[in-house]
Write an enzyme that holds these catalytic residues in place. Structure first.
Site, mmCIF file in Angstrom:
data_model
loop_
_atom_site.group_PDB
_atom_site.id
_atom_site.type_symbol
_atom_site.label_atom_id
_atom_site.label_comp_id
_atom_site.label_asym_id
_atom_site.label_seq_id
_atom_site.Cartn_x
_atom_site.Cartn_y
_atom_site.Cartn_z
ATOM 1 N N SER A 64 0.548 -1.134 -0.020
ATOM 2 C CA SER A 64 -0.440 -0.119 -0.180
ATOM 3 C C SER A 64 1.070 1.254 0.358
ATOM 4 C CB SER A 64 -1.132 -0.086 1.427
ATOM 5 O OG SER A 64 -0.258 0.166 2.238
ATOM 6 N N THR A 72 -3.107 11.167 3.753
ATOM 7 C CA THR A 72 -2.907 12.001 5.303
ATOM 8 C C THR A 72 -3.974 13.111 5.658
ATOM 9 O OG1 THR A 72 -1.022 13.293 5.184
ATOM 10 C CG2 THR A 72 -0.606 11.156 5.734
ATOM 11 N N TYR A 73 -3.978 13.438 6.482
ATOM 12 C CA TYR A 73 -4.516 14.534 7.150
ATOM 13 C C TYR A 73 -3.609 15.175 8.053
ATOM 14 C CZ TYR A 73 -9.503 16.091 8.915
ATOM 15 O OH TYR A 73 -10.630 16.521 9.547
ATOM 16 N N HIS A 90 -7.244 9.575 5.925
ATOM 17 C CA HIS A 90 -6.363 9.066 7.346
ATOM 18 C C HIS A 90 -7.360 10.237 8.150
ATOM 19 C CE1 HIS A 90 -1.834 7.829 6.754
ATOM 20 N NE2 HIS A 90 -2.706 7.502 5.779
ATOM 21 N N HIS A 133 3.800 -1.579 3.711
ATOM 22 C CA HIS A 133 3.185 0.205 3.821
ATOM 23 C C HIS A 133 4.705 0.832 2.931
ATOM 24 C CE1 HIS A 133 -0.205 3.334 3.645
ATOM 25 N NE2 HIS A 133 0.752 4.075 4.437
ATOM 26 N N GLU A 184 1.554 5.477 0.812
ATOM 27 C CA GLU A 184 0.527 6.676 1.405
ATOM 28 C C GLU A 184 1.366 7.995 0.157
ATOM 29 O OE1 GLU A 184 1.136 6.540 5.463
ATOM 30 O OE2 GLU A 184 1.397 8.603 5.937
ATOM 31 N N ASP A 199 -1.022 14.433 16.356
ATOM 32 C CA ASP A 199 0.029 15.310 17.214
ATOM 33 C C ASP A 199 -0.834 16.327 18.288
ATOM 34 O OD1 ASP A 199 1.824 13.815 16.827
ATOM 35 O OD2 ASP A 199 2.610 14.492 14.643
ATOM 36 N N ARG A 247 6.168 10.417 -4.217
ATOM 37 C CA ARG A 247 7.744 10.279 -4.896
ATOM 38 C C ARG A 247 7.204 8.848 -5.156
ATOM 39 N NH1 ARG A 247 11.864 14.541 -2.586
ATOM 40 N NH2 ARG A 247 13.375 13.263 -5.212
HETATM 41 P P1 FAD Z 1 -2.541 6.629 19.922
HETATM 42 O O1 FAD Z 1 -2.648 5.569 19.496
HETATM 43 O O2 FAD Z 1 -3.721 7.228 20.405
HETATM 44 O O3 FAD Z 1 -2.023 6.985 20.279
HETATM 45 C C1 FAD Z 1 -0.445 6.342 20.756
HETATM 46 C C2 FAD Z 1 0.318 6.392 21.527
HETATM 47 O O4 FAD Z 1 0.554 7.216 22.798
HETATM 48 C C3 FAD Z 1 -0.235 4.945 22.847
HETATM 49 O O5 FAD Z 1 0.527 4.021 22.553
HETATM 50 C C4 FAD Z 1 0.389 5.620 24.193
HETATM 51 O O6 FAD Z 1 1.120 4.884 24.887
HETATM 52 C C5 FAD Z 1 0.647 7.214 24.403
HETATM 53 N N1 FAD Z 1 -0.930 7.869 24.509
HETATM 54 C C6 FAD Z 1 -1.693 8.423 23.876
HETATM 55 N N2 FAD Z 1 -2.351 9.476 24.004
HETATM 56 C C7 FAD Z 1 -1.537 9.434 25.200
HETATM 57 C C8 FAD Z 1 -1.792 10.645 26.458
HETATM 58 N N3 FAD Z 1 -2.226 11.519 26.031
HETATM 59 N N4 FAD Z 1 -0.727 10.479 27.385
HETATM 60 C C9 FAD Z 1 0.443 9.952 27.557
HETATM 61 N N5 FAD Z 1 0.322 9.289 26.461
HETATM 62 C C10 FAD Z 1 -0.794 9.099 25.902
HETATM 63 N N6 FAD Z 1 -0.601 11.415 11.731
HETATM 64 C C11 FAD Z 1 -1.173 13.072 11.260
HETATM 65 O O7 FAD Z 1 -1.237 14.309 12.331
HETATM 66 N N7 FAD Z 1 -1.634 13.378 10.176
HETATM 67 C C12 FAD Z 1 -1.584 11.388 9.328
HETATM 68 O O8 FAD Z 1 -2.619 11.531 8.438
HETATM 69 C C13 FAD Z 1 -1.102 10.450 10.538
HETATM 70 N N8 FAD Z 1 -0.928 9.364 9.967
HETATM 71 C C14 FAD Z 1 -0.309 8.831 10.581
HETATM 72 C C15 FAD Z 1 -0.233 7.401 10.091
HETATM 73 C C16 FAD Z 1 0.495 6.510 10.469
HETATM 74 C C17 FAD Z 1 0.620 4.400 9.938
HETATM 75 C C18 FAD Z 1 1.470 6.405 11.939
HETATM 76 C C19 FAD Z 1 2.251 6.165 12.440
HETATM 77 C C20 FAD Z 1 1.384 7.582 12.398
HETATM 78 C C21 FAD Z 1 0.802 8.717 11.557
HETATM 79 N N9 FAD Z 1 0.737 10.106 12.090
HETATM 80 C C22 FAD Z 1 -0.634 11.150 11.528
HETATM 81 C C23 FAD Z 1 1.306 10.404 13.638
HETATM 82 C C24 FAD Z 1 0.186 10.203 14.638
HETATM 83 O O9 FAD Z 1 -0.280 11.201 14.589
HETATM 84 C C25 FAD Z 1 1.112 10.486 15.448
HETATM 85 O O10 FAD Z 1 1.751 9.998 16.199
HETATM 86 C C26 FAD Z 1 0.001 11.096 17.085
HETATM 87 O O11 FAD Z 1 1.359 11.456 18.059
HETATM 88 C C27 FAD Z 1 -0.362 9.536 17.707
HETATM 89 O O12 FAD Z 1 -1.316 9.237 17.022
HETATM 90 P P2 FAD Z 1 -2.087 7.915 17.233
HETATM 91 O O13 FAD Z 1 -2.971 7.865 16.915
HETATM 92 O O14 FAD Z 1 -0.723 6.208 16.893
HETATM 93 O O15 FAD Z 1 -2.138 7.871 18.891
#
Ligand code: FAD
Length: 305
Positions: free
Chosen positions: A19, A52-53, A81, A273, A21, A113, A279
């Site tokens: 896949s 992505t978003y 996303h 993925h 991205e 984030d 690119r």
């Molecule tokens: P979650 O799965 O909810 O949490 C991740 C981890 O952080 C948890 O396992 C937990 O241990 C810890 N955690 C969560 N909340 C807390 C808290 N309040 N306090 C302490 N620890 C905590 N970002 C974007 O903005 N747009 C995108 O399109 C995007 N695509 C992505 C695609 C992939 C495949 C990956 C791996 C990352 C992507 N990201 C994207 C980045 C992601 O949004 C960040 O890594 C973000 O910080 C965590 O989102 P998550 O869904 O992994 O969080």
């Protein structure tokens, strides 16, 4: 690298699925580059392509436009996303409905984030979904979607320990996630150990490695430091002195990524993925090496036979 160990087996291409991205383009020039990339990669028949978003929904319109164009103008299956950042539940739900009405059946569900930037504390919106697991639950309630989530072989930087990460990943799986896609990594042993630990923690969904071809080593090293991915010394050595030699840099990047992917295939991994950075060249070359052929290459081959 052992050439015999990594030589292409004729059956590999049938077993490996990929896949890709993309990120939504900001300018007309970036848009043109994205569509060149999409056109080049489409004949490789990826399982899906994701868009992505941006933080806080900053790319919402552009993400939607890109997804719509993929649906309307290509044979590809898009995954949108979604993040929870700075949005109330009803706002997130409305975006999901908008995508679903467009014909989107796949999502990549993320917390996102912190709005104030990576490294600051994450504060969920008071009426929002607090994390990836809650968003997966909401998506599952809204329709029969294929849902990918994130996974972190080197631990999420905010997470105090791996146990907390596995706890979150298990909640995402239990709430209906179809697969996890990992943050990029360069050390395959770390990935393998992570998958083993996840299985021991009762997480059985596929954990698909996210592969980042190194288009610009300096940028990748900086980005890795921010998201907690290790840049091994051997990797830095490979790119040493190539800052101003883009041609050699690209050749080395292609070899490095191919080596990583072929080693993972040897370890039994069948889904990949790719973070394409919009690119095509490196990704296309790596796919070719793992036996994934475009329609066009196959057609040219059979015409010549
Ligand atoms: P979650 O799965 O909810 O949490 C991740 C981890 O952080 C948890 O396992 C937990 O241990 C810890 N955690 C969560 N909340 C807390 C808290 N309040 N306090 C302490 N620890 C905590 N970002 C974007 O903005 N747009 C995108 O399109 C995007 N695509 C992505 C695609 C992939 C495949 C990956 C791996 C990352 C992507 N990201 C994207 C980045 C992601 O949004 C960040 O890594 C973000 O910080 C965590 O989102 P998550 O869904 O992994 O969080």
């Amino acid at each position: 690298m052992n050439q015999f160990r990594f030589s292409r087996r004729p059956d590999i291409g049938d077993k490996v699925r990929v896949s890709f991205e993309f990120f939504p383009p900001k300018t007309d020039e970036m848009e043109a580059r994205l569509w060149d990339t999409v056109t080049r990669l489409e004949p490789l028949r990826p399982k899906f392509v994701s868009v992505t978003y941006g933080a806080g929904g900053s790319t919402r319109e552009r993400t939607a436009r890109t997804v719509k164009r993929i649906l309307n103008e290509t044979t590809l299956t898009p995954a949108a996303h979604m993040t929870c950042v700075d949005a109330a539940r009803h706002e997130v739900d409305a975006v999901v409905r908008e995508f679903a009405e467009m014909g989107v059946k796949r999502f990549v569900a993320l917390r996102g984030d912190p709005a104030a930037g990576v490294g600051t504390a994450y504060r969920p919106h008071p009426d929002g979904y607090a994390n990836g697991a809650e968003l997966v639950g909401a998506l599952k309630g809204a329709g029969d979607f294929d849902i990918s989530v994130s996974a972190y072989p080197e631990k999420h930087p905010e997470s105090p320990d791996f146990a907390t990460d596995f706890d979150m990943l298990k909640r995402k799986a239990d709430n209906g996630a179809t697969r996890a896609i990992t943050q990029f990594f360069f050390d395959n042993d770390l990935y393998e150990r992570y998958v083993e630990k996840a299985r021991r923690a009762g997480i059985y969904i596929p954990i698909v490695p996210g592969i980042l071809p190194v288009h610009n080593f300096t940028q990748v090293a900086n980005f890795s430091a921010r998201c907690g991915a290790l840049v091994p010394a051997w990797l830095a050595e490979r790119f040493e002195g190539l800052q101003n030699d883009s041609q050699t840099h690209a050749l080395v990047a292609s070899a490095v990524a191919a080596e990583q992917v072929l080693d993972l295939v040897e370890r039994g991994v069948s889904d990949f993925h790719f973070y394409t950075m919009n690119r095509a060249d490196l990704v296309f070359a790596i796919c070719h090496m793992i036996g994934i052929r475009s329609h066009e290459t196959e057609a040219a081959g059979s015409a010549a036979a």
